[in-house]
Design a protein around this motif. Structure first.
Motif, short mmCIF file in Angstrom:
data_model
loop_
_atom_site.label_atom_id
_atom_site.label_comp_id
_atom_site.label_asym_id
_atom_site.label_seq_id
_atom_site.Cartn_x
_atom_site.Cartn_y
_atom_site.Cartn_z
N GLN A 110 0.83 -1.21 0.00
CA GLN A 110 0.00 0.00 0.00
C GLN A 110 0.86 1.25 0.00
OE1 GLN A 110 -2.75 0.06 3.23
NE2 GLN A 110 -4.47 -0.51 1.95
N HIS A 126 3.69 1.66 -1.15
CA HIS A 126 4.40 1.86 -2.42
C HIS A 126 3.41 1.77 -3.60
CE1 HIS A 126 8.57 1.86 -0.82
NE2 HIS A 126 7.98 1.21 0.16
N ASN A 127 2.24 2.37 -3.42
CA ASN A 127 1.22 2.46 -4.47
C ASN A 127 0.81 1.11 -5.06
OD1 ASN A 127 1.40 5.28 -4.22
ND2 ASN A 127 3.20 5.27 -5.58
#
Ligand code: HEM
Length: 436
Positions: free
Chosen positions: A274, A276-277
């Motif tokens: 989450q 790290h996108n």
């Protein structure tokens, strides 16, 4: 036709000579005043090689335990008729691996470079030849190169996830050992040889077949020659593929039987995804602290290489004694013995990643956790091995809940013929696909 008396006499003479030779060889340590374990048969302190039940790696572990029970700092044992020196005390192990390295720079593995150029690799080389090669190969494993290779790890991990997902639909037991072996084969194939191996699309791909076959047998600025490159790449294939794949497999086995640890690890993995996108990145893997503890606990309980080898290349006076080990003495360190020693790891058969919290690590002496060896000859692929292990675990656990397969036992029966620690036969798990 009667067998002539001369034939009987010759056979009896050969047997007597053989027995005398074994008796003479097995007196080596007592003559030198070194505490030793009495050999139990003509195979010394090892198992009968014609009827292996647990394998030599466990014989070395047993020797460690016996010497430790006698409160020895070190001891002499016999590998068949060959005398082997086994250090027990972590300070002595430190001296051999690091402080007094010039006395122990080789492993004593015999090889013939002329007839087998592929054997002239780091693991086998000694002295100046080893030093030169180590300097040349080290830049392959810098963190910059590691980051660069990370995309390859993801590219090889994606087909693995697709494959497990496909098997999930059929709700069958999956042989995780074979799946993970395909993943590590593809990585080594891509990173060391620049090949796209496709073990998942084609299980009989040439590289994977070669991996199975391997398993069955068991100056500074000058550029590397083509033979040298081939030898190092060959070693990376052998050393990097099996060690990492067995680590991932044992870890998944433990996680399937320890659902609380699996859940806790998945929670960390998902938090980092989450952050790290929704992507798995090199930096993300480095941030996973609990993952590091889980992998270290796996390497503690199941060190892929259960012994470390050294050979004494210059006479060595054992610190605080009057005993000198002569040049040529072989040394075996049982890291399996050390890492399952009650003194350092209470209740050693329990899988507990908490042992590797910062506080708990600080309570143990140095040189009691040696899955990658130590000193100047420490595993050169340590970071790469850890990275590919963690990447596979993060990808699999982010997507699947794993449970033990039908009839899968928690207690593992190890392959007694393998010098790498691995389970005999398949490792069966069940996978259930999770929502993102
Ligand atoms: C979990 C994975 C791995 C484990 C547990 C492991 C373990 C070890 C151990 C115990 C040694 C002997 C160290 C000593 O004698 O002190 C070693 C040496 C070595 N390993 Fe690894 N290894 C792993 C992965 C890799 C990978 C991925 C590569 C390469 C791509 C690699 C390449 C080597 C080489 C070249 C040596 C010899 C180093 C020298 O003698 O200078 N290993 N490894």
């Amino acid at each position: 036709m009667a067998i002539p008396f001369a034939v009987y006499a010759t056979i009896i003479a050969i047997v007597i000579l053989l027995m005398l030779y074994v008796k003479y060889s097995h007196s080596y340590w007592s003559k030198r005043g070194v505490p030793y374990l009495e050999p139990t048969s003509i195979f010394g302190n090892m198992e009968n090689p014609f009827n292996l039940k647990v394998g030599h790696m466990f014989s070395f572990k047993r020797c460690y335990e016996e010497l430790k029970k006698r409160k020895e700092r070190f001891g002499g044992i016999y590998f068949f008729t060959e005398p082997i020196f086994m250090p027990i005390d972590p300070d002595l192990i430190k001296s051999i691996l690091t402080k007094d390295f010039p006395h122990f720079h080789g492993r004593g593995f015999v090889h013939n470079e002329k007839h087998d150029p592929l054997a002239a690799h780091l693991l086998n080389l000694e002295g100046e030849k080893w030093k030169t090669m180590r300097i040349k190969v080290t830049p392959t494993f810098t963190s910059g190169k590691m980051k660069y290779m990370f995309q390859t790890l993801l590219d090889c991990g994606n087909p693995m996830i697709d494959h497990v997902s496909h098997l999930c639909e059929k709700e069958q037991n999956i042989d995780i050992k074979e799946i993970v072996a395909c993943y590590t084969t593809d990585i080594i194939g891509s990173c060391a040889f620049g090949l796209e191996c496709n073990s998942f699309k084609d299980p009989n791909a040439e590289f994977r077949l070669y991996g199975r076959k391997e398993k069955a047998k068991a100056e500074g600025t000058e550029p590397l020659t083509i033979e040298e490159i081939a030898a190092q790449a060959f070693l990376f294939f052998v050393a990097g593929f099996e060690t990492s794949s067995t680590t991932i497999t044992f870890c998944l086995h433990e996680l399937a039987f320890n659902q609380d640890i699996q859940d806790k690890l998945r929670e960390e993995i998902r938090e980092v995804y989450q952050k790290h996108n929704g992507k798995l990145t090199y930096d993300g893997i480095m941030e996973m602290k609990y993952m590091d503890q889980v992998v270290n606990e796996t390497l503690r309980k199941y060190p892929p290489l259960p012994i470390l080898n050294r050979v004494c290349s210059i006479d060595y006076k054992i610190p605080d004694t009057n005993i000198t080990l002569p040049k040529g003495t072989k040394v075996v360190i049982s890291n399996l013995g050390i890492q399952t020693d009650e003194e350092y790891y209470p209740d050693p058969m329990t899988f507990s990643p908490e042992r590797f919290s910062e506080e708990n690590k600080a309570t143990r002496p140095n040189y009691t956790f040696l899955p990658f060896g130590e000193g100047p000859r420490v595993c050169i692929g340590l970071r790469f091995g850890m990275m590919q292990t963690k990447t596979a675990l993060a990808m699999l656990l982010n997507n699947f809940k794993l449970t033990p397969g039908d009839n899968e036992n928690y207690n593992i029966c190890f392959d007694p013929k393998s010098f790498i620690l691995q389970k005999k036969g398949k490792v069966l798990l069940k996978a259930e696909e999770l929502c993102a």
